[in-house]
Scaffold this active site. Structure first.
Site, short mmCIF file in Angstrom:
data_model
loop_
_atom_site.label_atom_id
_atom_site.label_comp_id
_atom_site.label_asym_id
_atom_site.label_seq_id
_atom_site.Cartn_x
_atom_site.Cartn_y
_atom_site.Cartn_z
N ASN A 17 0.86 -1.18 0.00
CA ASN A 17 0.00 0.00 0.00
C ASN A 17 0.90 1.24 0.00
OD1 ASN A 17 -1.39 2.27 1.06
ND2 ASN A 17 -3.07 0.94 1.68
N ASP A 47 -0.01 4.46 -0.20
CA ASP A 47 -0.70 5.71 0.16
C ASP A 47 0.25 6.74 0.76
OD1 ASP A 47 -3.05 4.50 -0.54
OD2 ASP A 47 -3.78 4.24 1.51
N HIS A 48 1.15 6.25 1.63
CA HIS A 48 1.93 7.23 2.39
C HIS A 48 3.13 7.77 1.62
CE1 HIS A 48 -0.94 6.92 5.43
NE2 HIS A 48 -0.75 5.63 5.60
N ARG A 72 3.46 18.77 0.77
CA ARG A 72 3.99 20.00 0.15
C ARG A 72 3.33 20.30 -1.18
NH1 ARG A 72 8.97 21.46 2.50
NH2 ARG A 72 8.94 23.19 1.03
N HIS A 83 -5.52 3.56 -1.57
CA HIS A 83 -6.83 3.89 -0.99
C HIS A 83 -7.22 5.27 -1.49
CE1 HIS A 83 -9.46 3.89 2.93
NE2 HIS A 83 -10.10 4.38 1.89
N ARG A 116 -9.41 8.04 -1.03
CA ARG A 116 -10.34 8.51 0.00
C ARG A 116 -11.18 9.67 -0.51
NH1 ARG A 116 -9.89 7.44 5.31
NH2 ARG A 116 -8.32 5.92 5.90
N ARG A 142 -6.84 12.82 0.72
CA ARG A 142 -5.72 13.34 1.54
C ARG A 142 -4.37 12.82 1.06
NH1 ARG A 142 -6.93 9.98 7.01
NH2 ARG A 142 -8.97 10.87 6.63
N HIS A 143 -4.36 11.67 0.40
CA HIS A 143 -3.05 11.21 -0.13
C HIS A 143 -3.16 10.86 -1.61
CE1 HIS A 143 -4.90 7.55 1.33
NE2 HIS A 143 -4.54 7.71 2.58
N GLU A 160 -8.65 0.39 -2.68
CA GLU A 160 -9.54 0.41 -1.52
C GLU A 160 -10.38 1.67 -1.62
OE1 GLU A 160 -6.72 0.77 1.56
OE2 GLU A 160 -6.01 -1.28 1.38
N THR A 194 -8.52 3.97 8.46
CA THR A 194 -9.72 3.14 8.51
C THR A 194 -9.86 2.59 9.94
OG1 THR A 194 -9.16 2.52 6.26
CG2 THR A 194 -10.91 1.26 7.31
N GLU A 242 -11.11 -9.23 3.11
CA GLU A 242 -9.85 -8.84 3.74
C GLU A 242 -10.16 -8.61 5.21
OE1 GLU A 242 -7.62 -5.60 2.02
OE2 GLU A 242 -6.50 -5.29 3.88
N HIS A 300 -3.90 -4.07 7.84
CA HIS A 300 -4.08 -2.92 8.72
C HIS A 300 -3.24 -3.08 9.98
CE1 HIS A 300 -5.58 0.77 10.21
NE2 HIS A 300 -6.21 0.93 9.08
N GLY A 352 1.10 -1.25 4.31
CA GLY A 352 1.58 0.03 3.83
C GLY A 352 2.45 0.79 4.80
N HIS A 353 1.83 1.29 5.86
CA HIS A 353 2.49 2.29 6.70
C HIS A 353 3.85 1.82 7.22
CE1 HIS A 353 3.31 4.68 10.33
NE2 HIS A 353 2.77 5.65 9.62
N1 PXP Z 1 -6.06 -2.74 4.10
C1 PXP Z 1 -7.00 -1.78 4.19
C2 PXP Z 1 -8.40 -2.12 3.80
C3 PXP Z 1 -6.68 -0.48 4.61
O1 PXP Z 1 -7.66 0.47 4.69
C4 PXP Z 1 -5.34 -0.18 4.91
C5 PXP Z 1 -4.98 1.22 5.28
O2 PXP Z 1 -5.21 2.06 4.20
C6 PXP Z 1 -4.38 -1.21 4.79
C7 PXP Z 1 -4.78 -2.48 4.40
C8 PXP Z 1 -2.94 -0.98 5.07
O3 PXP Z 1 -2.77 -0.68 6.43
P1 PXP Z 1 -1.37 -0.22 6.97
O4 PXP Z 1 -1.00 1.04 6.27
O5 PXP Z 1 -1.59 -0.05 8.43
O6 PXP Z 1 -0.38 -1.33 6.66
#
Ligand code: PXP
Length: 253
Positions: free
Chosen positions: A8, A10-11, A19, A44, A46, A50-51, A71, A102, A152, A201, A223-224
């Site tokens: 993931n 996103d970050h 920025r 994701h 959203r 936001r990202h 997502e 989430t 999931e 997650h 992801g994170h």
């Molecule tokens: N799966 C889903 C459905 C999520 O919403 C997220 C967070 O966007 C993740 C997985 C990934 O979570 P994390 O960033 O905590 O690894």
């Protein structure tokens, strides 16, 4: 069973949006993840953007060669975008406006009819339809009734029990064991329904192995923690390390 890891990203977009700058590029990140052995890329989209932005989704659709999982909430706006962009998979998630991330699984039972329609449209559009739910028997049954091909499981409660000081205390360890038990039971049930089973997650290098040891769980969306580690060791190394942990744990099956 081969275990799959979708990264993931996103970050990566969070850093860019901080920025409103052109860098870091999510396309470059996705390509690097794939070269490091990722089985897919997850984003994701959203409601508040936001990202990840709409343009990222379209750019990634053009460049991701493995598997693109989006997502999103099952809103009219998101459905139109997903049906137009045609990712390989769509994971329907619960989304509330002011959440930091989430907060838990979708209540499929309470939204069964709406989800049935959304899932049927996604499947007709060629996407694999997945639903992000808590590891709960009633939700698994409802996901099956709604026509999902995959569930999931939200691992947030398990992950919380393993975080920092919680991991050292008996209470945290008991909670982690109880959450793993819930995940195992729900995964067994989902597999009996013929659903593919994913998890995600809050998963980290420290806590992922116990989840990857659950035989029915074959896909991870993380992801994170990977993006956080990438700051220190680079994205390539961060992806490889997570993949190795998952594959090693899967050898216990
Ligand atoms: N799966 C889903 C459905 C999520 O919403 C997220 C967070 O966007 C993740 C997985 C990934 O979570 P994390 O960033 O905590 O690894």
């Amino acid at each position: 069973m081969t275990l799959r890891l979708n990264i993931n990203i996103d970050h990566v977009a969070t850093v860019r949006q901080a920025r409103r700058a052109p860098e870091p590029s999510v396309v470059a990140a996705a390509m690097m993840c794939e070269q490091a052995g990722a089985d897919g890329i997850t984003i994701h989209l959203r409601a508040d953007r936001r990202h990840i932005q709409d343009a990222d989704l379209y750019a990634l659709r053009q460049t991701v060669t493995t598997y693109l999982n989006v997502e999103m909430a099952a809103t009219d706006e998101m459905m139109l975008i997903a049906l137009d962009a045609r990712p390989d998979a769509v994971t329907l998630v619960a989304e509330s406006p002011n959440e930091v991330t989430t907060e838990g699984g979708l209540d499929v039972r309470a939204n069964l009819e709406q989800l049935r329609v959304s899932i049927s449209r996604l499947r007709e559009g060629g996407a694999t339809a997945s639903i992000f739910i808590d590891p709960d028997a009633a939700q698994v049954g409802a996901a099956h009734e709604a026509g999902a091909q995959q569930v999931e499981f939200c691992t947030a409660a398990y992950a919380d029990a393993t975080l920092g000081a919680n991991a050292m205390h008996a209470d945290g360890q008991r909670r982690a064991a109880a959450e793993l038990h819930r995940l195992r039971e729900a995964a067994t049930l989902a597999a009996q329904y013929g659903l593919k089973v994913a998890a995600g997650h809050g998963l980290t290098y420290r806590n992922v192995a116990a989840v990857a040891a659950i035989e029915e769980i074959t896909e991870f969306n993380i992801g994170h923690n990977i993006v956080a580690r990438a700051l220190f060791v680079g994205l390539d190394g961060a992806v490889r390390e997570m993949r190795e942990r998952i594959i090693e744990a899967g050898r216990q099956h």
